[in-house]
Design a protein around this motif. Structure first.
Motif, short mmCIF file in Angstrom:
data_model
loop_
_atom_site.label_atom_id
_atom_site.label_comp_id
_atom_site.label_asym_id
_atom_site.label_seq_id
_atom_site.Cartn_x
_atom_site.Cartn_y
_atom_site.Cartn_z
N TRP A 73 19.99 2.04 -7.34
CA TRP A 73 19.43 3.10 -6.51
C TRP A 73 18.35 2.52 -5.60
O TRP A 73 17.40 1.88 -6.06
CB TRP A 73 18.78 4.17 -7.39
CG TRP A 73 19.72 4.94 -8.27
CD1 TRP A 73 20.63 4.43 -9.16
CD2 TRP A 73 19.81 6.36 -8.36
NE1 TRP A 73 21.29 5.46 -9.80
CE2 TRP A 73 20.81 6.65 -9.34
CE3 TRP A 73 19.16 7.42 -7.73
CZ2 TRP A 73 21.16 7.95 -9.68
CZ3 TRP A 73 19.50 8.72 -8.08
CH2 TRP A 73 20.50 8.98 -9.04
N LEU B 96 23.05 4.51 -3.02
CA LEU B 96 23.56 4.22 -4.35
C LEU B 96 24.76 3.29 -4.26
O LEU B 96 25.69 3.56 -3.49
CB LEU B 96 23.99 5.50 -5.08
CG LEU B 96 22.91 6.24 -5.88
CD1 LEU B 96 21.86 6.82 -4.96
CD2 LEU B 96 23.55 7.33 -6.73
N SER C 40 17.28 0.12 -10.94
CA SER C 40 16.86 0.75 -9.70
C SER C 40 15.96 -0.19 -8.90
O SER C 40 15.29 -1.05 -9.43
CB SER C 40 16.09 2.03 -10.01
OG SER C 40 16.85 2.87 -10.83
#
Length: 244
Positions: A216, A210, A6
């Motif tokens: 992310w 995404l 992420s």
């Protein structure tokens, strides 16, 4: 438990406006919205999987967020938890955005809080002390007595659901209507080592980009600027990891 791929956008802000995703872009823009207020929110009562509908304030909030989203770029699809408070919010957004059909997905439900569901938060520790202790625990693998879920279980189903949606909608902008506890866990996927620091308010907008399933990027968090003309937009109970 949390993903290691992420990252966070440098332009993260509370009032970021999302536009249409440019053609050819390899990410999906997912606009995650918490449902509108319910009477149980206002009464500080724990909902979990209990199916409570919006109150009048919640319907006004949902209409306001729908009107805002309709001005901010094309929406390709709308997904929602199958619980009434989320599904009704999603349908009001859909009406404002041209009448898209809302796709129900039970994976977007709030955490099942077992025997705590239906109790006022202030009474929960006294009435169900063991369950309340689990609710407040930092151990993410503990299930709440009475058929409740662990944080890990909710994290797994909700992040998997968002990944699947992103893979279907690369290069598109979609709306997902869900619950405060779920949105906090999505935040933890984007910020593996950091708490969000605040509640997720009713009909707040939280935008994720995404790509490739595990990449992310959080573009906007907790934006309720569409409620600026409504009185007391932050009074609804809930929106944290323990409230349901």
């Amino acid at each position: 438990m949390l993903g290691s791929n992420s990252r966070v956008a440098a332009d993260l802000g509370c009032n970021g406006n999302a536009q249409s995703v440019p053609i050819g872009i390899a990410y999906a823009e997912i606009v995650v919205v918490r449902h509108g207020e319910t009477e149980w929110n206002a009464d500080k009562r724990i909902q979990g999987h209990l199916d409570i509908e919006l109150n009048e304030i919640g319907r006004r909030q949902a209409t306001a967020v729908g009107e805002r989203l309709s001005r901010e770029g094309k929406i390709s699809a709308i997904y929602s938890s199958d619980l009434k408070r989320a599904f009704e919010t999603a349908n009001l957004i859909a009406t404002a955005c041209g009448g898209l059909e809302v796709i129900k997905d039970p994976s977007l439900r709030e955490r099942n809080l077992g025997e705590l569901q239906g109790l006022r938060h202030a009474a929960a520790a006294r009435v169900c002390p063991k369950a309340f202790k689990v609710l407040r625990s930092q151990k993410t693998d503990r299930e709440i007595p009475g058929g409740g879920e662990s944080i890990d279980q909710v994290y797994q189903r909700s992040t998997t659901c968002l990944r699947n949606i992103s893979m279907k909608h690369k290069g598109e902008r979609v709306v997902v209507v869900t619950h405060g506890g779920v949105i906090q866990l999505l935040h933890r996927q984007a910020f593996p080592n950091q708490q969000s620091g605040r509640k997720v308010l009713n009909t707040s907008i939280n935008i994720f980009h995404l790509s490739d399933g595990d990449n992310w990027v959080l573009k906007s968090w907790g934006d309720v600027s569409h409620l600026s003309e409504m009185k007391h937009p932050s009074t609804g109970f809930g929106g944290d990891r323990t409230s349901g």
